[in-house]
Design an enzyme around this catalytic site. Sequence first.
Site, PDB file in Angstrom:
ATOM      1  N   TYR A 153      90.295  -7.924  -1.102  1.00  0.00           N
ATOM      2  CA  TYR A 153      91.283  -8.706  -1.857  1.00  0.00           C
ATOM      3  C   TYR A 153      92.534  -8.938  -1.010  1.00  0.00           C
ATOM      4  CZ  TYR A 153      94.581  -9.841  -5.632  1.00  0.00           C
ATOM      5  OH  TYR A 153      95.526 -10.440  -6.434  1.00  0.00           O
ATOM      6  N   LYS A 157      94.221 -12.488   0.318  1.00  0.00           N
ATOM      7  CA  LYS A 157      95.569 -12.880  -0.097  1.00  0.00           C
ATOM      8  C   LYS A 157      96.520 -12.968   1.100  1.00  0.00           C
ATOM      9  CE  LYS A 157      94.536 -13.464  -4.380  1.00  0.00           C
ATOM     10  NZ  LYS A 157      94.472 -14.840  -4.939  1.00  0.00           N
TER      11      LYS A 157
END
Length: 271
Positions: A153, A157
């Site tokens: 993740y 990002k």
Amino acid sequence: MEGFAGQHAIVTGGASGIGAALCRALAAAGATVVVGDVDLPGAEAVAASCPDGLATARHLDVIDAAAVQAAVDDVVAAHGRLDLMVNNAGISWGSRTEDLSVAQWDTIIDINIRGVAHGVAAAYPVMVRQRSGHIVNTASMGGLMPSGLITSYCMTKHAVVGLSLSLRSEAVHHGVGVTAVCPSAVETRLLDTGGQGGFDGRRFYLTGQGMSRPLDPDDLARAVLRGVQRDDALVIAPARSKITYAVGRFAPGLTRRLTARFVRQQMEAMS
């Protein structure tokens, strides 16, 4: 909120969470909004909740570049321009990194990175030609402050933040704005999904970010629209997260040690 009346926007991942809140906020401010999501019934419910019939639902899978391009083309054909492209769709995996499958890596890259790139590839040339518009990419504090157990993740990002800040330095010469949204824990289903091996996302995000409760998505949406109006490079919320980011920049060694200790504690709790 003034400044958005008569504008035309597309929001991906608009059926829930941050995306739904942004759709509501934009429509409340007088913009027309395409609520794009793979969950069409959810998108329809969000569109129906928006005022004055300004929102319409559309099935939109951001992995499909042609579908994203078609959504942009349809807005331009109907209104003559596209003012806001909000690349918000995203997912998260929470687990020990060695437990992630190649399929999971591929899926999060496809949605969180390629999905944003598809939105930029479709919308940015339109905005360059019209010499106006704003691209909003939903990232995360995880895109500014890396952490284990959400490795994939954070990777995606960080890519979104890098894309946004890089494009911003080019887009300004065409009258186009670019903003990356980097919130701490927000009350969305992401807090309670994507975990495996005993990973508790709600506990992880709230404890790690020193929050007693998640940020309300409607509050975040209002902060995002204010950031767009100011042409902010980053929207970091809540306010205390700006302090966390500043500490991370100016005391990286301390931040790495604290993060490693926190991750160890979370790994022990997963056992």
